[in-house]
Design a protein around this motif. Structure first.
Motif, PDB file in Angstrom:
ATOM      1  N   CYS A   1      54.163 -22.491 -90.533  1.00 19.64           N
ATOM      2  CA  CYS A   1      54.490 -22.847 -91.918  1.00 19.64           C
ATOM      3  C   CYS A   1      55.225 -21.711 -92.616  1.00 19.64           C
ATOM      4  O   CYS A   1      55.568 -21.827 -93.782  1.00 19.64           O
ATOM      5  CB  CYS A   1      53.249 -23.254 -92.684  1.00 19.64           C
ATOM      6  N   GLY A   2      55.432 -20.624 -91.898  1.00 18.01           N
ATOM      7  CA  GLY A   2      56.189 -19.529 -92.489  1.00 18.01           C
ATOM      8  C   GLY A   2      55.371 -18.658 -93.422  1.00 18.01           C
ATOM      9  O   GLY A   2      55.916 -17.837 -94.149  1.00 18.01           O
ATOM     10  N   ASP A   3      54.048 -18.834 -93.418  1.00 18.84           N
ATOM     11  CA  ASP A   3      53.229 -17.978 -94.271  1.00 18.84           C
ATOM     12  C   ASP A   3      53.196 -16.557 -93.708  1.00 18.84           C
ATOM     13  O   ASP A   3      53.198 -16.348 -92.507  1.00 18.84           O
ATOM     14  CB  ASP A   3      51.793 -18.514 -94.357  1.00 18.84           C
ATOM     15  N   GLU A   4      53.156 -15.623 -94.643  1.00 11.27           N
ATOM     16  CA  GLU A   4      53.204 -14.221 -94.232  1.00 11.27           C
ATOM     17  C   GLU A   4      52.320 -13.407 -95.169  1.00 11.27           C
ATOM     18  O   GLU A   4      52.324 -13.616 -96.378  1.00 11.27           O
ATOM     19  CB  GLU A   4      54.644 -13.716 -94.344  1.00 11.27           C
TER      20      GLU A   4
ATOM     21  N   GLY B   1      52.621 -17.662 -99.366  1.00 12.75           N
ATOM     22  CA  GLY B   1      51.924 -18.709 -98.639  1.00 12.75           C
ATOM     23  C   GLY B   1      51.430 -19.781 -99.587  1.00 12.75           C
ATOM     24  O   GLY B   1      51.702 -19.740-100.785  1.00 12.75           O
TER      25      GLY B   1
END
Lengths: 148, 413
Positions: free
Chosen positions: A39-42, A63
């Protein structure tokens, strides 16, 4: 669990809106980057550990509401704890969010972060809740990167 | 368009899909807007697969018995149906695979064995699905070939003028998506193919998101390869198709070795089977191929232009309603698009939107949709994506939008 209010309890929404310990520590003794490529959360996590105790902790990143609130609440609960205690909390949190939804879970010692036990009903969201905790474990055990 | 009626009745179509009656999240009506991930299957397809297993199941091409002959005929008839659907010249050009991803891997792997050398160039586009990027990166690593990329503009359209600059005498292949899964853009593949052919370069078209939404005729396009998945056109999962011109398939060595793809095997030398069997090692997905053929026959009842028009209406209506909500940005505003509406909302992460809509019975997809270069272009990590199919209605779009308003209000309060 079929309503937003049940999953996103007020405490989660509040931490999402006003994350605690949000920012960077310039000279951390420990740090780690947590990634959820799906989901591209960082999340970037910074810690100052002195004499085996977490003196300071901050996070930065982007996020969803669950991952942000979880990071915020994680930093609150581990601040002031020993590394051992923090790793124990990590394990307890991990066990809680990965347990079967029909099971009773042990939320003893988890305090307010027990609010995340509801994500068990949403398998796709478990990683959102645990990302910051995985980053914490990575930082404390000397791995600088955690990727789901 | 006023007097012209759609040639299909959406309510009738809906009745053919048992799953559309499923209740989700505590007795809520299902609004299925995740069709770009996979479509649902009409009863006819489900029954055909079931009937095959109950009455005709057997292996193909090798049994000395009645059932095997029957299964072989059904499997080869399925190939014929696919051939007719794509308007290919012959069944020899139709290879059954697991899906689009395997299809592109087949082409990339086989093409690279002999037809690619160090310094050669492959061109893809910035809007490719990862499955049309990674297989080419893998063969590029193995052969020393280079990957070049046609960029996109901020509407999510290809900057086609750049293609002329990208083509050199070392360009050996161009692989391009027909319809983008994350933006909905319909690419001008015919133009690309004409340009490529002027330089003698073959073109692969990833048709995964195209076949169920726009007309596809491989001879009219003159593409060298066309790939699609059954499950995105109302057929089963685990079955897909590679169309390839014979002249290329003949030149390419097999993808996998095994049974069915050989004529004769000795330890000294193996002779490969003729097309298309050279590329079909092992027992194929027989029931899948037969189910796919049934799906294609079902789908062909409808005028594809009417289907396209119907889905376009849904895209336009959804876009219009979304724009009325504050703080929504549509990702992908190509002039020529179909069936997909990707968006982001100020202050609310796509994941939370997805979960929120799910609570209301609306199924969408959130994330990067396996198109991270697209996300990178727009400076975002993810989008929420509603994608439509033949059975979706304007009423469902309204349910989706009102659910979205509720979700945004919840998170923005």
């Amino acid at each position: 669990m079929n309503s937003l209010e049940e999953l996103y309890q007020e405490l989660i929404l509040e931490h999402n809106r006003y994350p605690r310990n949000f920012g960077v520590i310039e000279n951390p003794t420990h740090k780690a980057r947590g990634l959820n490529p799906l989901c591209g959360d960082e999340i970037n996590l910074y810690l100052v550990v002195e004499d085996g105790t977490i003196k300071d902790i901050k996070f930065q990143g982007q996020g969803c509401a669950i991952s942000k609130a979880s990071a915020s609440m994680m930093t609150e609960i581990v601040k002031g704890k020993t590394v051992e205690e923090a790793l124990d909390l990590y394990k307890k949190f991990h066990d809680m969010v990965t347990a079967d939804f029909t099971q009773e879970v042990d939320t003893d010692k988890l305090g307010p972060v027990a609010v995340f036990s509801g994500v068990r009903a949403f398998p796709a969201r478990v990683k959102c809740a645990s990302l910051a905790w995985h980053a914490l474990e990575a930082a404390l055990t000397g791995k600088e990167e955690y990727s789901e | 368009m006023g007097i012209e009626q759609l040639v299909f009745d959406v309510e009738k179509v809906r009745q053919e899909f048992p799953i559309l009656n499923t209740k989700v999240r505590g007795n809520k009506r299902l609004v299925y807007f995740d069709n770009a991930a996979t479509t649902q299957r009409p009863r006819r397809v489900i029954e055909t697969v079931k009937e095959f297993y109950e009455r005709y199941n057997s292996n193909v091409h090798r049994g000395a018995h009645w059932l095997s002959d029957l299964a072989t005929k059904m499997y080869e008839d399925a190939r014929k149906t696919v051939k007719e659907f794509l308007n290919a010249r012959s069944e020899r050009e139709i290879v059954f695979v697991r899906g689009t991803t395997e299809g592109i891997n087949l082409i990339a792997t086989s093409f690279s064995r002999g037809l690619l050398k160090e310094g050669d160039e492959i061109i893809v586009t910035e809007m490719e699905h990862h499955s049309n990027i990674v297989p080419w990166q893998l063969v590029a690593q193995q052969t020393g070939a280079k990957l070049k990329v046609i960029p996109i503009n901020d509407r999510g359209e290809l900057v086609l003028e750049k293609l002329k600059d990208l083509i050199t005498e070392r360009t050996k292949l161009i692989s391009v998506v027909h319809v983008s899964n994350s933006l909905g853009t319909i690419n001008p593949v015919k133009e690309i193919i004409e340009l490529a052919h002027q330089a003698g370069i073959p073109v692969v078209v990833d048709g995964a998101q195209a076949v169920a939404h726009i007309p596809v005729d491989v001879q009219a396009l003159d593409c060298d390869f066309y790939v699609f998945s059954g499950h995105k056109i109302y057929g089963p999962t685990g079955i897909g198709v590679v169309y390839g011109k014979e002249k290329w398939l003949d030149k390419m060595p097999p993808y996998q070795g095994g049974g069915d793809m050989i004529k004769e095997v000795t330890f000294e030398k193996t002779t490969y089977n003729e097309l298309p069997y050279k590329f079909e090692a092992g027992t194929p997905n027989i029931a899948g191929a037969i189910g796919l053929a049934e799906a294609l026959k079902w789908f062909k009842q409808f005028d594809i232009n009417a289907v396209h028009e119907h889905e376009n209406e849904l895209v336009k209506y959804a876009t219009e309603l979304l724009k009325q909500i504050g703080g929504i940005r549509i990702i992908g505003e190509a002039n020529n698009k179909t069936a997909v509406v990707s968006f982001i909302a100020d202050g609310v992460h796509p994941h939370d939107i997805g979960t929120g809509l799910d609570m209301e019975g609306v199924a969408i997809r959130t994330g990067h949709h396996c198109t991270q270069p697209v996300m990178c272009h727009f400076g975002i990590m993810a989008t929420a994506r509603a994608s439509f199919a033949i059975y979706n209605t304007k009423e469902e779009v309204e349910i989706f939008v009102s659910a979205l308003k509720k979700v945004l209000k919840f998170f923005r309060q």
